[in-house]
Design an enzyme around this catalytic site. Structure first.
Site, PDB file in Angstrom:
ATOM      1  N   LYS A  13      16.236 -44.045 -26.652  1.00 26.14           N
ATOM      2  CA  LYS A  13      14.856 -43.817 -27.099  1.00 26.14           C
ATOM      3  C   LYS A  13      14.640 -42.412 -27.646  1.00 26.14           C
ATOM      4  O   LYS A  13      13.840 -42.228 -28.560  1.00 26.14           O
ATOM      5  CB  LYS A  13      13.848 -44.142 -25.996  1.00 26.14           C
ATOM      6  CG  LYS A  13      14.019 -43.360 -24.727  1.00 26.14           C
ATOM      7  CD  LYS A  13      13.084 -43.920 -23.656  1.00 26.14           C
ATOM      8  CE  LYS A  13      13.103 -43.070 -22.396  1.00 26.14           C
ATOM      9  NZ  LYS A  13      14.455 -42.783 -21.873  1.00 26.14           N
ATOM     10  N   ARG A  88       6.539 -41.777 -16.190  1.00 30.71           N
ATOM     11  CA  ARG A  88       7.637 -42.414 -15.454  1.00 30.71           C
ATOM     12  C   ARG A  88       7.134 -43.219 -14.269  1.00 30.71           C
ATOM     13  O   ARG A  88       7.888 -43.993 -13.689  1.00 30.71           O
ATOM     14  CB  ARG A  88       8.606 -41.356 -14.904  1.00 30.71           C
ATOM     15  CG  ARG A  88       9.468 -40.710 -15.960  1.00 30.71           C
ATOM     16  CD  ARG A  88      10.402 -39.711 -15.292  1.00 30.71           C
ATOM     17  NE  ARG A  88      10.914 -38.754 -16.254  1.00 30.71           N
ATOM     18  CZ  ARG A  88      12.044 -38.902 -16.918  1.00 30.71           C
ATOM     19  NH1 ARG A  88      12.799 -39.959 -16.721  1.00 30.71           N
ATOM     20  NH2 ARG A  88      12.439 -37.988 -17.777  1.00 30.71           N
ATOM     21  N   ARG A 127      31.069 -40.557 -21.890  1.00 27.35           N
ATOM     22  CA  ARG A 127      31.118 -39.193 -22.380  1.00 27.35           C
ATOM     23  C   ARG A 127      32.322 -38.444 -21.806  1.00 27.35           C
ATOM     24  O   ARG A 127      32.637 -38.564 -20.630  1.00 27.35           O
ATOM     25  CB  ARG A 127      29.831 -38.452 -22.008  1.00 27.35           C
ATOM     26  CG  ARG A 127      29.757 -37.062 -22.630  1.00 27.35           C
ATOM     27  CD  ARG A 127      28.361 -36.561 -22.633  1.00 27.35           C
ATOM     28  NE  ARG A 127      27.836 -36.469 -21.268  1.00 27.35           N
ATOM     29  CZ  ARG A 127      26.914 -35.583 -20.911  1.00 27.35           C
ATOM     30  NH1 ARG A 127      26.436 -34.741 -21.804  1.00 27.35           N
ATOM     31  NH2 ARG A 127      26.462 -35.564 -19.684  1.00 27.35           N
ATOM     32  N   ARG A 160      32.419 -35.539 -16.681  1.00 25.39           N
ATOM     33  CA  ARG A 160      31.594 -34.759 -15.747  1.00 25.39           C
ATOM     34  C   ARG A 160      31.130 -35.657 -14.600  1.00 25.39           C
ATOM     35  O   ARG A 160      30.944 -36.847 -14.778  1.00 25.39           O
ATOM     36  CB  ARG A 160      30.382 -34.179 -16.477  1.00 25.39           C
ATOM     37  CG  ARG A 160      30.755 -33.022 -17.375  1.00 25.39           C
ATOM     38  CD  ARG A 160      29.616 -32.528 -18.214  1.00 25.39           C
ATOM     39  NE  ARG A 160      28.321 -32.758 -17.588  1.00 25.39           N
ATOM     40  CZ  ARG A 160      27.179 -32.289 -18.070  1.00 25.39           C
ATOM     41  NH1 ARG A 160      27.174 -31.565 -19.167  1.00 25.39           N
ATOM     42  NH2 ARG A 160      26.050 -32.545 -17.470  1.00 25.39           N
ATOM     43  N   ARG A 171      21.181 -43.399 -11.153  1.00 19.45           N
ATOM     44  CA  ARG A 171      20.098 -43.058 -12.094  1.00 19.45           C
ATOM     45  C   ARG A 171      19.387 -44.324 -12.565  1.00 19.45           C
ATOM     46  O   ARG A 171      18.168 -44.345 -12.725  1.00 19.45           O
ATOM     47  CB  ARG A 171      20.660 -42.302 -13.301  1.00 19.45           C
ATOM     48  CG  ARG A 171      21.005 -40.852 -12.979  1.00 19.45           C
ATOM     49  CD  ARG A 171      21.924 -40.257 -14.028  1.00 19.45           C
ATOM     50  NE  ARG A 171      21.289 -40.124 -15.334  1.00 19.45           N
ATOM     51  CZ  ARG A 171      21.973 -39.884 -16.455  1.00 19.45           C
ATOM     52  NH1 ARG A 171      23.283 -39.783 -16.439  1.00 19.45           N
ATOM     53  NH2 ARG A 171      21.338 -39.772 -17.598  1.00 19.45           N
TER      54      ARG A 171
END
Ligand SMILES: [Zn+2]
Length: 217
Positions: A13, A88, A127, A160, A171
């Site tokens: 987004k 949120r 990533r 990471r 998350r």
């Protein structure tokens, strides 16, 4: 257009908000950027926010709403805005609704980015960062020429810890618990449109444009 973009981390987004904000000549209002700017500028609200951030505490909704009120009062927001990453929670949505009502500028719509969980996990865990120069790659969407090796400096690439699958799942759980109830909140108010957040970036953008122009009528 006065829009909120909603969706889990990794839904894309932010990218779409940035492109469409440019196209529509409206600001992309991201609370993270707004907080960093206010802290850097040393405004009264920025100074207050910094006190919480320095203690590692969450910045209270009232402070964030104050910052959003300031941001939406600037001339470039007269034509509209895209709120990215806020609200949120239901509490924040109610506070935002109150603020926009006071300003006489209610939301036109809320765009929900739908992306399947396996795809979110693939995006968020893909990533890889260079130990040498910090350059980042993505194993699928932006791979290095040689697996595990930085194109820029030849350094070793690593994942990471906050991109690990366990952290990513956590998350996504937080999002589902906190933010997913907002979908019903906005659906009940006739504001929610869902778009498929998978596929070509241009196609996704076209779908958002279509839903926004329907809203504008
Ligand atoms: Zn490197």
């Amino acid at each position: 257009m006065r829009l909120v973009f909603l969706g889990p981390p990794g839904a894309g987004k932010g990218t779409q908000a940035r492109e469409l904000a440019q196209e529509w000549h409206v600001p992309q209002v991201s609370t993270g950027d707004m907080l960093r700017e206010a802290v850097a500028a040393g405004t009264p609200l920025g100074t207050e926010a910094k006190r919480y951030m320095d203690q590692g505490a969450l910045v209270p909704d009232a402070v964030i709403i104050g910052l959003i009120a300031e941001r939406l009062g600037r001339p470039d927001a007269a034509r509209g805005f895209i709120l990215d990453g806020f609200p949120r929670t239901i509490g924040q949505a109610e506070a935002l609704g109150g603020l926009l009502k006071d300003l006489g500028r209610p939301l036109d719509g809320v765009v929900n980015f739908e992306v399947s969980e396996p795809e979110l996990i693939r995006r968020l865990t893909g990533r890889r960062v260079c130990r040498g120069c910090g350059h980042s790659f993505h194993v699928v969407s932006n791979p290095p020429k040689r697996a595990g090796v930085c194109d820029a400096c030849g350094g070793e690439l690593y994942q990471r810890s906050d991109d690990s699958e366990a952290t990513v799942r956590n998350r996504l759980d937080v999002y589902r618990r906190q933010t997913a109830p907002l979908l019903d909140y906005y659906r009940e108010r006739g504001l929610l449109t869902s778009v498929a957040g998978e596929g070509r970036i241009d196609d996704i953008r076209a779908a958002i444009r279509r839903s926004a122009s329907e809203r504008a009528q």
